[in-house]
Design a protein around this motif. Structure first.
Motif, short mmCIF file in Angstrom:
data_model
loop_
_atom_site.label_atom_id
_atom_site.label_comp_id
_atom_site.label_asym_id
_atom_site.label_seq_id
_atom_site.Cartn_x
_atom_site.Cartn_y
_atom_site.Cartn_z
N GLY A 1 9.93 1.88 -8.52
CA GLY A 1 10.38 0.52 -8.25
C GLY A 1 11.87 0.44 -7.97
O GLY A 1 12.31 -0.25 -7.05
N ALA A 2 12.65 1.18 -8.74
CA ALA A 2 14.11 1.20 -8.52
C ALA A 2 14.43 1.82 -7.17
O ALA A 2 15.36 1.38 -6.48
CB ALA A 2 14.79 1.99 -9.64
N GLU A 3 13.67 2.81 -6.79
CA GLU A 3 13.91 3.49 -5.51
C GLU A 3 13.65 2.58 -4.32
O GLU A 3 14.36 2.62 -3.32
CB GLU A 3 13.00 4.73 -5.42
N ILE A 4 12.63 1.73 -4.41
CA ILE A 4 12.27 0.88 -3.27
C ILE A 4 12.70 -0.57 -3.44
O ILE A 4 12.45 -1.40 -2.57
CB ILE A 4 10.76 0.95 -2.96
N GLY A 5 13.33 -0.89 -4.57
CA GLY A 5 13.86 -2.23 -4.78
C GLY A 5 12.83 -3.26 -5.22
O GLY A 5 12.91 -4.43 -4.86
N VAL A 6 11.87 -2.81 -6.03
CA VAL A 6 10.82 -3.69 -6.54
C VAL A 6 10.74 -3.49 -8.05
O VAL A 6 10.90 -2.37 -8.54
CB VAL A 6 9.46 -3.33 -5.89
N GLY A 7 10.48 -4.56 -8.77
CA GLY A 7 10.35 -4.45 -10.22
C GLY A 7 9.13 -3.64 -10.62
O GLY A 7 8.11 -3.63 -9.93
N ARG B 1 0.84 -1.21 0.00
CA ARG B 1 0.00 0.00 0.00
C ARG B 1 0.87 1.26 0.00
O ARG B 1 0.58 2.22 -0.71
CB ARG B 1 -0.94 0.00 1.19
N ASP B 2 1.94 1.25 0.78
CA ASP B 2 2.84 2.40 0.82
C ASP B 2 3.52 2.61 -0.53
O ASP B 2 3.68 3.75 -0.99
CB ASP B 2 3.89 2.23 1.92
N ALA B 3 3.92 1.51 -1.16
CA ALA B 3 4.57 1.60 -2.46
C ALA B 3 3.61 2.16 -3.51
O ALA B 3 3.99 3.02 -4.31
CB ALA B 3 5.09 0.22 -2.88
#
Length: 103
Positions: A39-45, A22-24
């Motif tokens: 995604g790059a900032e939080i480490g998710v595709g 939810r935060d993402a």
């Protein structure tokens, strides 16, 4: 001869809790940045982040539909109550000789 076996390093699937998702998605929606950037900032595709956004959008839409249905029901009940109160008030304020006869 080349070694065709997989490397000994096993890649484990990461699991994210609902609050992180939810935060993402909130960050994606509020930042105006692309899914790739967030995604790059939080480490998710980016595809995973986009999927979460679609899933939460569907969930939010279902919640809105349920809320709207509940509000329509409540509105109908209140309209009935207002109509009843108007009739009751009309009967109290109108002399019997001026009342319309109802069956």
């Amino acid at each position: 001869m080349t070694d065709t076996t997989k490397s000994s390093k096993v890649r484990r699937r990461r699991r994210f809790d609902d609050q992180f998702k939810r935060d993402a998605v909130a960050l994606l929606r509020s930042s105006g940045a692309s899914a790739t950037e967030v995604g790059a900032e939080i480490g998710v595709g980016p595809s995973l982040l986009s999927r979460w956004a679609r899933e939460f959008e569907e969930t939010d839409e279902a919640d809105r539909d349920a809320t709207n249905a509940e509000l329509r029901r409540e509105n109908l009940e209140l309209r009935k109550e207002v109509a009843f109160l108007n009739v009751s008030r009309h009967r109290k304020c109108t002399p019997k000789r001026h009342r319309k006869r109802t069956l």
